[in-house]
Design a protein around this motif. Structure first.
Motif, PDB file in Angstrom:
ATOM      1  N   THR A 109       0.849  -1.189   0.000  1.00 31.69           N
ATOM      2  CA  THR A 109       0.000   0.000   0.000  1.00 31.69           C
ATOM      3  C   THR A 109       0.893   1.251   0.000  1.00 31.69           C
ATOM      4  N   PRO A 110       0.514   2.288  -0.730  1.00 32.76           N
ATOM      5  CA  PRO A 110       1.323   3.511  -0.722  1.00 32.76           C
ATOM      6  C   PRO A 110       1.436   4.107   0.688  1.00 32.76           C
ATOM      7  N   PRO A 111       2.610   4.626   1.050  1.00 30.52           N
ATOM      8  CA  PRO A 111       2.865   5.112   2.414  1.00 30.52           C
ATOM      9  C   PRO A 111       1.821   6.093   2.927  1.00 30.52           C
ATOM     10  N   ARG A 112       1.360   6.983   2.064  1.00 31.09           N
ATOM     11  CA  ARG A 112       0.412   7.994   2.527  1.00 31.09           C
ATOM     12  C   ARG A 112      -0.907   7.337   2.951  1.00 31.09           C
ATOM     13  N   THR A 113      -1.347   6.378   2.152  1.00 33.20           N
ATOM     14  CA  THR A 113      -2.568   5.647   2.491  1.00 33.20           C
ATOM     15  C   THR A 113      -2.385   4.895   3.807  1.00 33.20           C
ATOM     16  N   ILE A 114      -1.194   4.314   3.980  1.00 34.52           N
ATOM     17  CA  ILE A 114      -0.928   3.556   5.201  1.00 34.52           C
ATOM     18  C   ILE A 114      -1.133   4.456   6.416  1.00 34.52           C
ATOM     19  N   LYS A 115      -0.516   5.611   6.374  1.00 28.99           N
ATOM     20  CA  LYS A 115      -0.582   6.524   7.513  1.00 28.99           C
ATOM     21  C   LYS A 115      -2.043   6.863   7.858  1.00 28.99           C
ATOM     22  N   ARG A 116      -2.784   7.223   6.820  1.00 31.78           N
ATOM     23  CA  ARG A 116      -4.177   7.620   7.027  1.00 31.78           C
ATOM     24  C   ARG A 116      -4.998   6.463   7.597  1.00 31.78           C
ATOM     25  N   ARG A 117      -4.889   5.302   6.964  1.00 38.52           N
ATOM     26  CA  ARG A 117      -5.687   4.150   7.381  1.00 38.52           C
ATOM     27  C   ARG A 117      -5.340   3.692   8.800  1.00 38.52           C
ATOM     28  N   VAL A 118      -4.052   3.642   9.112  1.00 36.42           N
ATOM     29  CA  VAL A 118      -3.648   3.161  10.442  1.00 36.42           C
ATOM     30  C   VAL A 118      -4.214   4.089  11.509  1.00 36.42           C
ATOM     31  N   GLN A 119      -4.124   5.397  11.266  1.00 41.48           N
ATOM     32  CA  GLN A 119      -4.662   6.338  12.246  1.00 41.48           C
ATOM     33  C   GLN A 119      -6.171   6.165  12.402  1.00 41.48           C
ATOM     34  N   GLU A 120      -6.840   5.951  11.268  1.00 43.28           N
ATOM     35  CA  GLU A 120      -8.294   5.721  11.315  1.00 43.28           C
ATOM     36  C   GLU A 120      -8.664   4.526  12.190  1.00 43.28           C
ATOM     37  N   VAL A 121      -8.007   3.381  11.928  1.00 41.62           N
ATOM     38  CA  VAL A 121      -8.424   2.179  12.668  1.00 41.62           C
ATOM     39  C   VAL A 121      -7.976   2.224  14.121  1.00 41.62           C
ATOM     40  N   LEU A 122      -6.827   2.869  14.395  1.00 37.95           N
ATOM     41  CA  LEU A 122      -6.416   2.972  15.797  1.00 37.95           C
ATOM     42  C   LEU A 122      -7.428   3.806  16.576  1.00 37.95           C
ATOM     43  N   LYS A 123      -7.992   4.796  15.916  1.00 33.42           N
ATOM     44  CA  LYS A 123      -9.018   5.606  16.545  1.00 33.42           C
ATOM     45  C   LYS A 123     -10.272   4.753  16.784  1.00 33.42           C
ATOM     46  N   LEU A 124     -10.602   3.957  15.768  1.00 31.78           N
ATOM     47  CA  LEU A 124     -11.780   3.098  15.852  1.00 31.78           C
ATOM     48  C   LEU A 124     -11.699   2.141  17.048  1.00 31.78           C
ATOM     49  N   VAL A 125     -10.498   1.577  17.311  1.00 29.45           N
ATOM     50  CA  VAL A 125     -10.374   0.657  18.439  1.00 29.45           C
ATOM     51  C   VAL A 125      -9.935   1.384  19.712  1.00 29.45           C
ATOM     52  N   GLY A 126      -9.853   2.703  19.647  1.00 25.69           N
ATOM     53  CA  GLY A 126      -9.573   3.498  20.837  1.00 25.69           C
ATOM     54  C   GLY A 126      -8.135   3.450  21.310  1.00 25.69           C
ATOM     55  N   LEU A 127      -7.196   3.325  20.396  1.00 24.47           N
ATOM     56  CA  LEU A 127      -5.791   3.227  20.818  1.00 24.47           C
ATOM     57  C   LEU A 127      -4.918   4.321  20.210  1.00 24.47           C
ATOM     58  N   GLU A 128      -5.562   5.387  19.711  1.00 21.22           N
ATOM     59  CA  GLU A 128      -4.752   6.390  19.016  1.00 21.22           C
ATOM     60  C   GLU A 128      -3.694   7.014  19.933  1.00 21.22           C
ATOM     61  N   ALA A 129      -3.964   7.003  21.250  1.00 25.35           N
ATOM     62  CA  ALA A 129      -2.991   7.609  22.177  1.00 25.35           C
ATOM     63  C   ALA A 129      -1.816   6.678  22.454  1.00 25.35           C
ATOM     64  N   LYS A 130      -1.951   5.422  22.105  1.00 26.45           N
ATOM     65  CA  LYS A 130      -0.904   4.455  22.474  1.00 26.45           C
ATOM     66  C   LYS A 130      -0.139   3.905  21.272  1.00 26.45           C
ATOM     67  N   GLU A 131      -0.178   4.638  20.178  1.00 21.88           N
ATOM     68  CA  GLU A 131       0.412   4.094  18.945  1.00 21.88           C
ATOM     69  C   GLU A 131       1.909   3.877  19.027  1.00 21.88           C
ATOM     70  N   LYS A 132       2.585   4.558  19.955  1.00 15.52           N
ATOM     71  CA  LYS A 132       4.050   4.413  20.024  1.00 15.52           C
ATOM     72  C   LYS A 132       4.490   3.335  21.011  1.00 15.52           C
ATOM     73  N   MET A 133       3.526   2.702  21.688  1.00 20.85           N
ATOM     74  CA  MET A 133       3.902   1.679  22.670  1.00 20.85           C
ATOM     75  C   MET A 133       4.119   0.336  21.989  1.00 20.85           C
ATOM     76  N   ILE A 134       4.869  -0.529  22.702  1.00 22.64           N
ATOM     77  CA  ILE A 134       5.058  -1.880  22.164  1.00 22.64           C
ATOM     78  C   ILE A 134       4.117  -2.827  22.907  1.00 22.64           C
ATOM     79  N   PRO A 135       3.787  -3.976  22.330  1.00 25.69           N
ATOM     80  CA  PRO A 135       2.766  -4.859  22.908  1.00 25.69           C
ATOM     81  C   PRO A 135       2.962  -5.176  24.391  1.00 25.69           C
ATOM     82  N   SER A 136       4.203  -5.372  24.829  1.00 22.70           N
ATOM     83  CA  SER A 136       4.404  -5.750  26.235  1.00 22.70           C
ATOM     84  C   SER A 136       4.022  -4.632  27.201  1.00 22.70           C
ATOM     85  N   GLU A 137       3.854  -3.421  26.685  1.00 21.34           N
ATOM     86  CA  GLU A 137       3.436  -2.313  27.547  1.00 21.34           C
ATOM     87  C   GLU A 137       1.916  -2.177  27.601  1.00 21.34           C
TER      88      GLU A 137
END
Ligand SMILES: Nc1ncnc2c1ncn2[C@@H]1O[C@H](COP(=O)(O)OP(=O)(O)OP(=O)(O)O)[C@@H](O)[C@H]1O
Ligand SMILES: [Mg+2]
Lengths: 228, 313
Positions: A109-137
């Protein structure tokens, strides 16, 4: 959306996990697959995303006849299907954002689309504030929401989930169910194998009960039907 | 980012790989290199050892080959004419030699001419021979050239049978020994190199196997979200090619440095015409290119092997 006709699955060790199953699931449905341990629920799910091949019968998933599907076309089937598991299957070294973006990167997928889509779905699942964390956190529920975000990030027509709340406590399970219902309300078909009587009996949806590899019940707005 | 690379998917359908994707594969392949330190080191060392041997061997064989060919091309048969032969007999001998099958050219060279050639070829030391100028001990000579170098021996034998021939000289021994030596060197070198090449391939494929196992979770998820098989495989090919290319850097340095040194220090010391080393430019560059290519091929081969075995995608 998904049609199975007289499908049987016998593993190479001789175990018959599914025996002459016929079922039809429409676009936009929400379906629980229930049944005792070893009944064949996971096998049913694996057939849909072509992780396993039926021994007999015909399977059609989003207009693709899986018995005729060539090996090299399997990736394109998988792009129409989001898969969620009990154990999340996240990459531990990648951040939340990277784990979700991963699914889009590997399908070029083109990088720009990736950025937009990832932000969209992270918002949908309520994790937009935690995008920089790793799973163990993250908590188990949060990790499962990352997995769901990854499953839906490329807009699949169907999401199949094998005991998505299996490792989660009841409260966290409701979080996950809210997300799945939300996705379903936007038109995505959801198929979910579960042992949770509480969930099935509270959020009433179609219930397909499998026992010993056979569908014993198929009921709209059904009950879990087993005592735990 | 308009640049696109054509590549084949196993179906034979040609698809364009985006330049961005190519960069991604190179990035991933490079990351893999740093992941398994010791195995990476062992693979690179194996490729390096192999290629240094390949280089030395190739430099030797190609140079010897060239020398042998020079001599062979140069083979002239010197027919020493009996000192007792008179002018008519000499002319008759010349005609007889010309009639032999496969003789391209017959040239008469008087004993005076032979002596001055000898003095010339000896350089300073040759002056000592000048004293023979009054009383020339050499024979008149017919210099015979065969139209095909391989027939030299047959022709020489025939000339030897003719009258008024004292002796027939040609570079038979030198050429035969050189070719003999070269074919031994080739057989031994080749056996050694094949063994080493397979060792290197084995080590590389093992290194990549380790990467594949280490990344099996990641590969599983890639498959789950719909990555194509070739997408999954590419970084491993890149890793293999990189291992091979990294392994060929030291050998290339050895070739360029070593050959430069040898060429400049020894090429002019030996003053026989046929012991001429192949010139540094282009030979050393060609050899380097070849070694680099062999390194890359070994690397890719190693990765193809482990990808086939351990990456059932
Ligand atoms: N890969 C496999 N190879 C051989 N047999 C298998 C395989 N996977 C499942 N089975 C067998 O098939 C039967 C059905 O297994 P399946 O995993 O589909 O059950 P399930 O309904 O998902 O059970 P659970 O609720 O415990 O997850 C079982 O008897 C199981 O042992
Ligand atoms: Mg199961």
């Amino acid at each position: 959306m998904i049609t199975m006709e007289n499908v049987s699955k016998t593993y190479s060790n001789g175990v018959t996990a599914l025996n002459d199953i016929s079922v039809h699931i429409d676009r936009g449905e929400f379906v629980y697959i229930v049944g005792p341990s070893g009944a064949g629920k996971s096998s049913f799910i694996r057939l849909i995303y072509r992780e396993a091949k039926p021994t007999k019968g015909k399977i059609i998933v989003s207009d693709r006849d899986l018995s005729k599907l060539k090996e090299r076309h399997i990736p394109y089937l998988r792009r129409d299907i989001g898969v969620v598991f009990q154990d999340f299957k996240l990459l531990q070294k990648l951040t939340v954002y990277e784990n979700v973006a991963f699914a889009l990167e590997v399908i070029e997928t083109p990088p720009r689309t990736i950025k937009r889509r990832v932000q969209e779905v992270l918002k949908l699942v309520g994790l937009e504030a935690k995008e920089k964390m790793i799973p163990s956190e993250l908590s188990g529920g949060e990790q499962q929401r990352v997995a769901i975000a990854r499953a839906i990030v490329n807009n699949p027509k169907v999401v199949i989930a094998d005991e998505p709340t299996g490792n989660l406590d009841p409260d966290t399970s409701w979080e996950i169910m809210k997300v799945l219902e939300d996705i379903n309300s936007k038109g995505t078909t959801i198929i979910m194998a579960t042992h949770s009587k509480h969930i099935v009996n509270t959020i009433k949806r179609r219930v397909i009960a499998i026992e010993d590899g056979v569908i014993v019940r198929d009921q709209q707005r059904g009950d879990y039907g087993y005592e735990i | 980012m308009k640049m696109e690379l054509l590549y084949e998917i196993n179906s034979g359908v040609t698809t364009a790989m985006k330049f961005r994707t190519l960069l991604r594969h190179i990035r991933e392949g490079t990351k893999n290199i740093f992941r398994n330190g010791w195995m990476t080191f062992a693979s690179i060392a194996a490729v390096t050892t192999t290629l240094i041997l390949v280089a030395v061997f190739l430099a030797l064989v190609l140079n010897l080959d060239q020398m042998a060919r020079n001599i062979e091309q140069d083979v002239q048969i010197s027919t020493l004419i009996d000192v007792t032969a008179d002018e008519d007999q000499i002319v008759q001998l010349g005609e007889e030699i010309e009639q032999i099958d496969g003789v391209a050219e017959v040239q008469f060279s008087s004993n005076d001419n032979e002596l001055s050639k000898l003095i010339e070829s000896m350089g300073d030391e040759g002056q000592a021979w000048s004293m023979f100028e009054q009383d020339n001990p050499l024979n008149h000579v017919y210099i015979v050239e065969a139209s095909v170098p391989e027939e030299t021996e047959v022709i020489a034998n025939q000339i030897e049978e003719l009258d008024n021939v004292e002796n027939v000289l040609y570079g038979k021994e030198v050429v035969e020994q050189l070719f003999q030596f070269n074919s031994y060197a080739r057989a031994i070198g080749l056996a050694l190199i094949i063994a080493l090449v397979f060792t290197a391939i084995f080590l590389i494929s093992n290194t990549i196997k380790i990467t594949i196992i280490a990344r099996s979770t990641e590969i599983g998820i890639q498959k789950l979200v719909g990555a194509t098989n070739s997408f999954i495989r590419w970084p491993f090919f890149v890793e293999g090619a990189l291992l091979g290319i990294l392994g060929s850097l030291a050998p290339v340095a050895v070739i360029l440095g070593g050959y430069y040194y040898i060429y400049n220090n020894f090429a002019n010391v030996v003053n026989f015409r046929f012991v001429e080393l192949l010139p540094f430019d282009p030979f050393a560059w060609q050899l380097s290119g070849m070694v680099l290519l062999i390194g890359a091929v070994i690397g890719v081969w190693g990765s193809v092997m482990s990808v086939r075995k351990f990456l059932k995608v």
